[in-house]
Design a protein around this motif. Structure first.
Motif, PDB file in Angstrom:
ATOM      1  N   UNK A 143       0.827  -1.209   0.000  1.00  0.00           N
ATOM      2  CA  UNK A 143       0.000   0.000   0.000  1.00  0.00           C
ATOM      3  C   UNK A 143       0.860   1.257   0.000  1.00  0.00           C
ATOM      4  N   UNK A 144       1.955   1.217   0.756  1.00  0.00           N
ATOM      5  CA  UNK A 144       2.854   2.370   0.799  1.00  0.00           C
ATOM      6  C   UNK A 144       3.505   2.590  -0.562  1.00  0.00           C
ATOM      7  N   UNK A 145       3.939   1.504  -1.207  1.00  0.00           N
ATOM      8  CA  UNK A 145       4.587   1.615  -2.520  1.00  0.00           C
ATOM      9  C   UNK A 145       3.606   2.178  -3.552  1.00  0.00           C
ATOM     10  N   UNK A 146       2.355   1.719  -3.510  1.00  0.00           N
ATOM     11  CA  UNK A 146       1.343   2.270  -4.422  1.00  0.00           C
ATOM     12  C   UNK A 146       1.163   3.772  -4.185  1.00  0.00           C
ATOM     13  N   UNK A 147       1.234   4.183  -2.924  1.00  0.00           N
ATOM     14  CA  UNK A 147       1.096   5.590  -2.602  1.00  0.00           C
ATOM     15  C   UNK A 147       2.229   6.433  -3.160  1.00  0.00           C
ATOM     16  N   UNK A 148       3.419   5.849  -3.285  1.00  0.00           N
ATOM     17  CA  UNK A 148       4.560   6.580  -3.848  1.00  0.00           C
ATOM     18  C   UNK A 148       4.306   6.913  -5.320  1.00  0.00           C
ATOM     19  N   UNK A 149       3.694   5.967  -6.027  1.00  0.00           N
ATOM     20  CA  UNK A 149       3.363   6.228  -7.426  1.00  0.00           C
ATOM     21  C   UNK A 149       2.396   7.400  -7.541  1.00  0.00           C
ATOM     22  N   UNK A 150       1.447   7.472  -6.625  1.00  0.00           N
ATOM     23  CA  UNK A 150       0.475   8.568  -6.652  1.00  0.00           C
ATOM     24  C   UNK A 150       1.145   9.915  -6.449  1.00  0.00           C
ATOM     25  N   UNK A 151       2.332   9.910  -5.830  1.00  0.00           N
ATOM     26  CA  UNK A 151       3.089  11.147  -5.628  1.00  0.00           C
ATOM     27  C   UNK A 151       4.028  11.444  -6.803  1.00  0.00           C
ATOM     28  N   UNK A 152       3.980  10.585  -7.837  1.00  0.00           N
ATOM     29  CA  UNK A 152       4.785  10.825  -9.030  1.00  0.00           C
ATOM     30  C   UNK A 152       6.181  10.239  -8.986  1.00  0.00           C
ATOM     31  N   UNK A 153       6.481   9.424  -7.968  1.00  0.00           N
ATOM     32  CA  UNK A 153       7.798   8.812  -7.861  1.00  0.00           C
ATOM     33  C   UNK A 153       7.850   7.561  -8.735  1.00  0.00           C
ATOM     34  N   UNK A 154       8.907   7.430  -9.516  1.00  0.00           N
ATOM     35  CA  UNK A 154       9.132   6.216 -10.302  1.00  0.00           C
ATOM     36  C   UNK A 154       9.701   5.153  -9.371  1.00  0.00           C
ATOM     37  N   UNK A 155       9.063   3.989  -9.325  1.00  0.00           N
ATOM     38  CA  UNK A 155       9.507   2.902  -8.450  1.00  0.00           C
ATOM     39  C   UNK A 155      10.035   1.753  -9.298  1.00  0.00           C
ATOM     40  N   UNK A 156      11.287   1.398  -9.077  1.00  0.00           N
ATOM     41  CA  UNK A 156      11.923   0.292  -9.793  1.00  0.00           C
ATOM     42  C   UNK A 156      12.235  -0.784  -8.766  1.00  0.00           C
ATOM     43  N   UNK A 157      11.607  -1.960  -8.921  1.00  0.00           N
ATOM     44  CA  UNK A 157      11.837  -2.997  -7.920  1.00  0.00           C
ATOM     45  C   UNK A 157      12.227  -4.327  -8.552  1.00  0.00           C
ATOM     46  N   UNK A 158      13.053  -5.058  -7.814  1.00  0.00           N
ATOM     47  CA  UNK A 158      13.319  -6.451  -8.140  1.00  0.00           C
ATOM     48  C   UNK A 158      12.640  -7.286  -7.064  1.00  0.00           C
ATOM     49  N   UNK A 159      12.091  -8.409  -7.463  1.00  0.00           N
ATOM     50  CA  UNK A 159      11.396  -9.248  -6.500  1.00  0.00           C
ATOM     51  C   UNK A 159      11.355 -10.688  -6.995  1.00  0.00           C
ATOM     52  N   UNK A 160      11.338 -11.619  -6.042  1.00  0.00           N
ATOM     53  CA  UNK A 160      11.100 -13.023  -6.366  1.00  0.00           C
ATOM     54  C   UNK A 160       9.662 -13.415  -6.034  1.00  0.00           C
ATOM     55  N   UNK A 161       8.900 -12.469  -5.471  1.00  0.00           N
ATOM     56  CA  UNK A 161       7.489 -12.717  -5.187  1.00  0.00           C
ATOM     57  C   UNK A 161       6.683 -12.303  -6.414  1.00  0.00           C
ATOM     58  N   UNK A 162       6.229 -13.276  -7.174  1.00  0.00           N
ATOM     59  CA  UNK A 162       5.535 -12.963  -8.413  1.00  0.00           C
ATOM     60  C   UNK A 162       4.166 -12.345  -8.166  1.00  0.00           C
ATOM     61  N   UNK A 163       3.523 -12.689  -7.040  1.00  0.00           N
ATOM     62  CA  UNK A 163       2.251 -12.040  -6.725  1.00  0.00           C
ATOM     63  C   UNK A 163       2.474 -10.549  -6.449  1.00  0.00           C
ATOM     64  N   UNK A 164       3.630 -10.224  -5.891  1.00  0.00           N
ATOM     65  CA  UNK A 164       3.982  -8.823  -5.635  1.00  0.00           C
ATOM     66  C   UNK A 164       4.111  -8.046  -6.942  1.00  0.00           C
ATOM     67  N   UNK A 165       4.841  -8.635  -7.890  1.00  0.00           N
ATOM     68  CA  UNK A 165       4.994  -7.986  -9.195  1.00  0.00           C
ATOM     69  C   UNK A 165       3.654  -7.837  -9.897  1.00  0.00           C
ATOM     70  N   UNK A 166       2.815  -8.864  -9.781  1.00  0.00           N
ATOM     71  CA  UNK A 166       1.504  -8.827 -10.452  1.00  0.00           C
ATOM     72  C   UNK A 166       0.596  -7.747  -9.865  1.00  0.00           C
ATOM     73  N   UNK A 167       0.608  -7.616  -8.538  1.00  0.00           N
ATOM     74  CA  UNK A 167      -0.282  -6.662  -7.880  1.00  0.00           C
ATOM     75  C   UNK A 167       0.197  -5.211  -8.031  1.00  0.00           C
ATOM     76  N   UNK A 168       1.508  -4.995  -8.055  1.00  0.00           N
ATOM     77  CA  UNK A 168       2.035  -3.634  -7.990  1.00  0.00           C
ATOM     78  C   UNK A 168       2.380  -3.022  -9.343  1.00  0.00           C
ATOM     79  N   UNK A 169       2.797  -3.849 -10.298  1.00  0.00           N
ATOM     80  CA  UNK A 169       3.521  -3.322 -11.453  1.00  0.00           C
ATOM     81  C   UNK A 169       2.644  -2.795 -12.574  1.00  0.00           C
ATOM     82  N   UNK A 170       3.086  -1.675 -13.143  1.00  0.00           N
ATOM     83  CA  UNK A 170       2.550  -1.220 -14.424  1.00  0.00           C
ATOM     84  C   UNK A 170       3.232  -1.974 -15.556  1.00  0.00           C
TER      85      UNK A 170
END
Length: 243
Positions: free
Chosen positions: A171-198
């Motif tokens: 939820x916090x990471x999604x909020x960063x996008x709303x503030x216009x911050x570009x978020x670049x993440x690496x993850x091994x949690x595929x559900x995380x990538x699916x839920x968060x990523x554009x």
């Protein structure tokens, strides 16, 4: 506008290992971007190159429109980085940690606002070593934002956290996008990538092998979720390499 633009980037380590083999990677400003790939695919090298930690052999890299490596001094003032093993200063309080990291950037940052955003008010005077893993992660994220960055690099941001703590950080990471911050993440949690990523990019053997929205990659492999689609893609790639 592109926040990150990598074209034909190559990197070979002194031991002869080729980590990047003509990598092309573009990240749009203001999106949440996930970089996926098996161990040894080149994810860490890619992040180290674009965050000015590691020099590449050849190619062209621009971050926020500025060329690497000549503009690294300027770029590092505009990016925040949270490594997988965020340590911080364990004998300093939460507030003292945030004050320290904000001073590194020499910018006016509202520490109280960071503490409120990450729900750290009741922990602000506790030493970092006294916090749970989930709250240490919150402090790590807040510290990465202490320089008011335009790009935030997150390496496995929720590794080791329980499901509730993971979703709280989502939820916090999604909020960063709303503030216009570009978020670049690496993850091994595929559900995380699916839920968060554009945008999701999969790299394999130092090259990009898939790029798209999570739903596009799921549909391509006719699977129910991104994890199954990703595993099918890796199976195909490994099969091609063994032929």
């Amino acid at each position: 506008m592109l926040a990150i633009d990598m074209k034909d980037v190559w990197k070979t380590y002194k031991n002869g290992i080729q980590a990047l083999k003509g990598l092309n990677l573009q990240v749009e400003s203001g999106e949440i971007f996930s970089l996926l790939g098996p161990n040894g695919a080149g994810k860490t090298t890619t992040v180290k190159v674009m965050s000015c930690i590691l020099k590449y052999d050849r190619g062209n890299v621009k971050v926020l429109g500025k060329e690497l490596p000549d503009s690294c001094g300027e770029i590092l003032r505009e990016v925040g980085i949270m490594p997988q093993e965020f340590q911080g200063f364990t004998d300093l309080t939460v507030r003292e940690n945030l004050e320290y990291f904000s001073k590194l950037y020499d910018k006016e940052v509202n520490i109280d606002s960071l503490i409120d955003t990450f729900e750290l008010k009741k922990y602000e005077n506790k030493k970092l070593r006294e916090l749970s893993g989930g709250y240490k992660r919150r402090v790590g994220l807040a510290s990465a934002l202490a320089g008011d960055p335009k790009i935030l690099f997150l390496d496995e941001p929720t590794v080791g956290l329980d499901p509730k703590a993971r979703r709280s950080l989502w939820d916090i990471i999604k909020g960063l996008k709303e503030k216009g911050i570009t978020v670049f993440l690496t993850t091994h949690y595929l559900d995380e990538a699916e839920k968060l990523s554009d945008t999701v990019v999969v790299i394999y053997d130092g090259r990009v092998v898939r790029r798209g929205k999570p739903g596009e990659i799921i549909d391509e492999f006719k699977k129910e979720n991104l994890e199954d689609a990703y595993l099918e893609l890796l199976k195909n790639l490994e099969g091609e390499n063994n032929e």
